[in-house]
Design a protein around this motif. Structure first.
Motif, PDB file in Angstrom:
ATOM      1  N   LYS A 171     -10.919  11.361   4.869  1.00 62.88           N
ATOM      2  CA  LYS A 171      -9.658  11.252   5.602  1.00 62.88           C
ATOM      3  C   LYS A 171      -8.920   9.975   5.201  1.00 62.88           C
ATOM      4  CE  LYS A 171      -7.863  10.910  10.326  1.00 62.88           C
ATOM      5  NZ  LYS A 171      -7.381   9.560  10.451  1.00 62.88           N
ATOM      6  N   ALA A 172      -9.628   8.861   5.163  1.00 59.34           N
ATOM      7  CA  ALA A 172      -9.013   7.583   4.788  1.00 59.34           C
ATOM      8  C   ALA A 172      -8.455   7.651   3.367  1.00 59.34           C
ATOM      9  CB  ALA A 172     -10.029   6.456   4.927  1.00 59.34           C
ATOM     10  N   GLN A 173      -9.210   8.267   2.466  1.00 59.49           N
ATOM     11  CA  GLN A 173      -8.765   8.370   1.073  1.00 59.49           C
ATOM     12  C   GLN A 173      -7.517   9.249   0.980  1.00 59.49           C
ATOM     13  OE1 GLN A 173     -11.602  10.184  -1.554  1.00 59.49           O
ATOM     14  NE2 GLN A 173     -10.510   9.533  -3.383  1.00 59.49           N
ATOM     15  N   LEU A 174      -7.522  10.388   1.661  1.00 62.66           N
ATOM     16  CA  LEU A 174      -6.379  11.292   1.607  1.00 62.66           C
ATOM     17  C   LEU A 174      -5.135  10.671   2.248  1.00 62.66           C
ATOM     18  CD1 LEU A 174      -8.138  14.682   2.387  1.00 62.66           C
ATOM     19  CD2 LEU A 174      -7.229  13.914   0.184  1.00 62.66           C
ATOM     20  N   GLU A 175      -5.329  10.000   3.361  1.00 63.64           N
ATOM     21  CA  GLU A 175      -4.190   9.356   4.012  1.00 63.64           C
ATOM     22  C   GLU A 175      -3.648   8.228   3.142  1.00 63.64           C
ATOM     23  OE1 GLU A 175      -5.677   8.251   7.834  1.00 63.64           O
ATOM     24  OE2 GLU A 175      -5.252  10.209   8.696  1.00 63.64           O
ATOM     25  N   GLY A 176      -4.530   7.544   2.454  1.00 66.59           N
ATOM     26  CA  GLY A 176      -4.095   6.485   1.562  1.00 66.59           C
ATOM     27  C   GLY A 176      -3.263   7.033   0.414  1.00 66.59           C
ATOM     28  N   GLU A 177      -3.678   8.188  -0.122  1.00 65.96           N
ATOM     29  CA  GLU A 177      -2.924   8.800  -1.216  1.00 65.96           C
ATOM     30  C   GLU A 177      -1.562   9.270  -0.730  1.00 65.96           C
ATOM     31  OE1 GLU A 177      -6.769  10.466  -3.716  1.00 65.96           O
ATOM     32  OE2 GLU A 177      -5.340  11.886  -2.886  1.00 65.96           O
ATOM     33  N   ASN A 178      -1.510   9.801   0.498  1.00 67.03           N
ATOM     34  CA  ASN A 178      -0.240  10.301   1.022  1.00 67.03           C
ATOM     35  C   ASN A 178       0.734   9.173   1.309  1.00 67.03           C
ATOM     36  OD1 ASN A 178      -1.079  12.942   0.905  1.00 67.03           O
ATOM     37  ND2 ASN A 178      -1.792  13.008   3.008  1.00 67.03           N
ATOM     38  N   ASN A 179       0.226   8.002   1.586  1.00 73.79           N
ATOM     39  CA  ASN A 179       1.090   6.863   1.879  1.00 73.79           C
ATOM     40  C   ASN A 179       1.324   5.988   0.670  1.00 73.79           C
ATOM     41  OD1 ASN A 179       1.374   7.584   4.583  1.00 73.79           O
ATOM     42  ND2 ASN A 179      -0.530   6.561   5.134  1.00 73.79           N
TER      43      ASN A 179
END
Length: 114
Positions: free
Chosen positions: A103-111
């Motif tokens: 989740k942290a990795q995906l949210e980081g990519e989206n931001n």
């Protein structure tokens, strides 16, 4: 409704409000605060803060101790631990850790942070 379920419902209701979670955070950081100190940090009127604290007391998440004429508020983490034991702990630690990291990795990519 069984008493245990009613008590758990009170805990979830108490935790659902961000102001009440902030009260718990404030007490975690500095346990044993009077209402006046909590009101200053909550940026709300005494009556509003009292209503939130009363819900926390009813859910057994906050206890009160009188010291002379002063009413001090203390966090009681036991109900939160009981919720953890019943609904969180049964999931595997490593599976939750993996999902959290994903989740942290995906949210980081989206931001745009990766």
């Amino acid at each position: 409704m069984p008493k245990e379920m009613e008590e758990v419902g009170k805990v979830f209701k108490a935790l659902a409000d961000p102001n009440r979670r902030k009260v718990l955070d404030l007490l975690y950081a500095n346990n044993g605060q009077p209402l006046s100190a909590l009101c200053e940090q909550l940026d709300m009127q005494r009556q509003s803060a009292s209503q939130h604290i009363d819900i926390l007391i009813d859910a057994n998440l906050v206890t009160v101790v009188w010291k002379g004429r002063e009413k001090l508020h203390f966090i009681n983490p036991v109900p939160i631990h009981e919720v953890y034991e019943r609904w969180v702990r049964k999931f595997e630690q490593n599976r939750l850790g993996f999902l959290h990291d994903l989740k942290a990795q995906l949210e980081g990519e989206n931001n745009g942070k990766t």
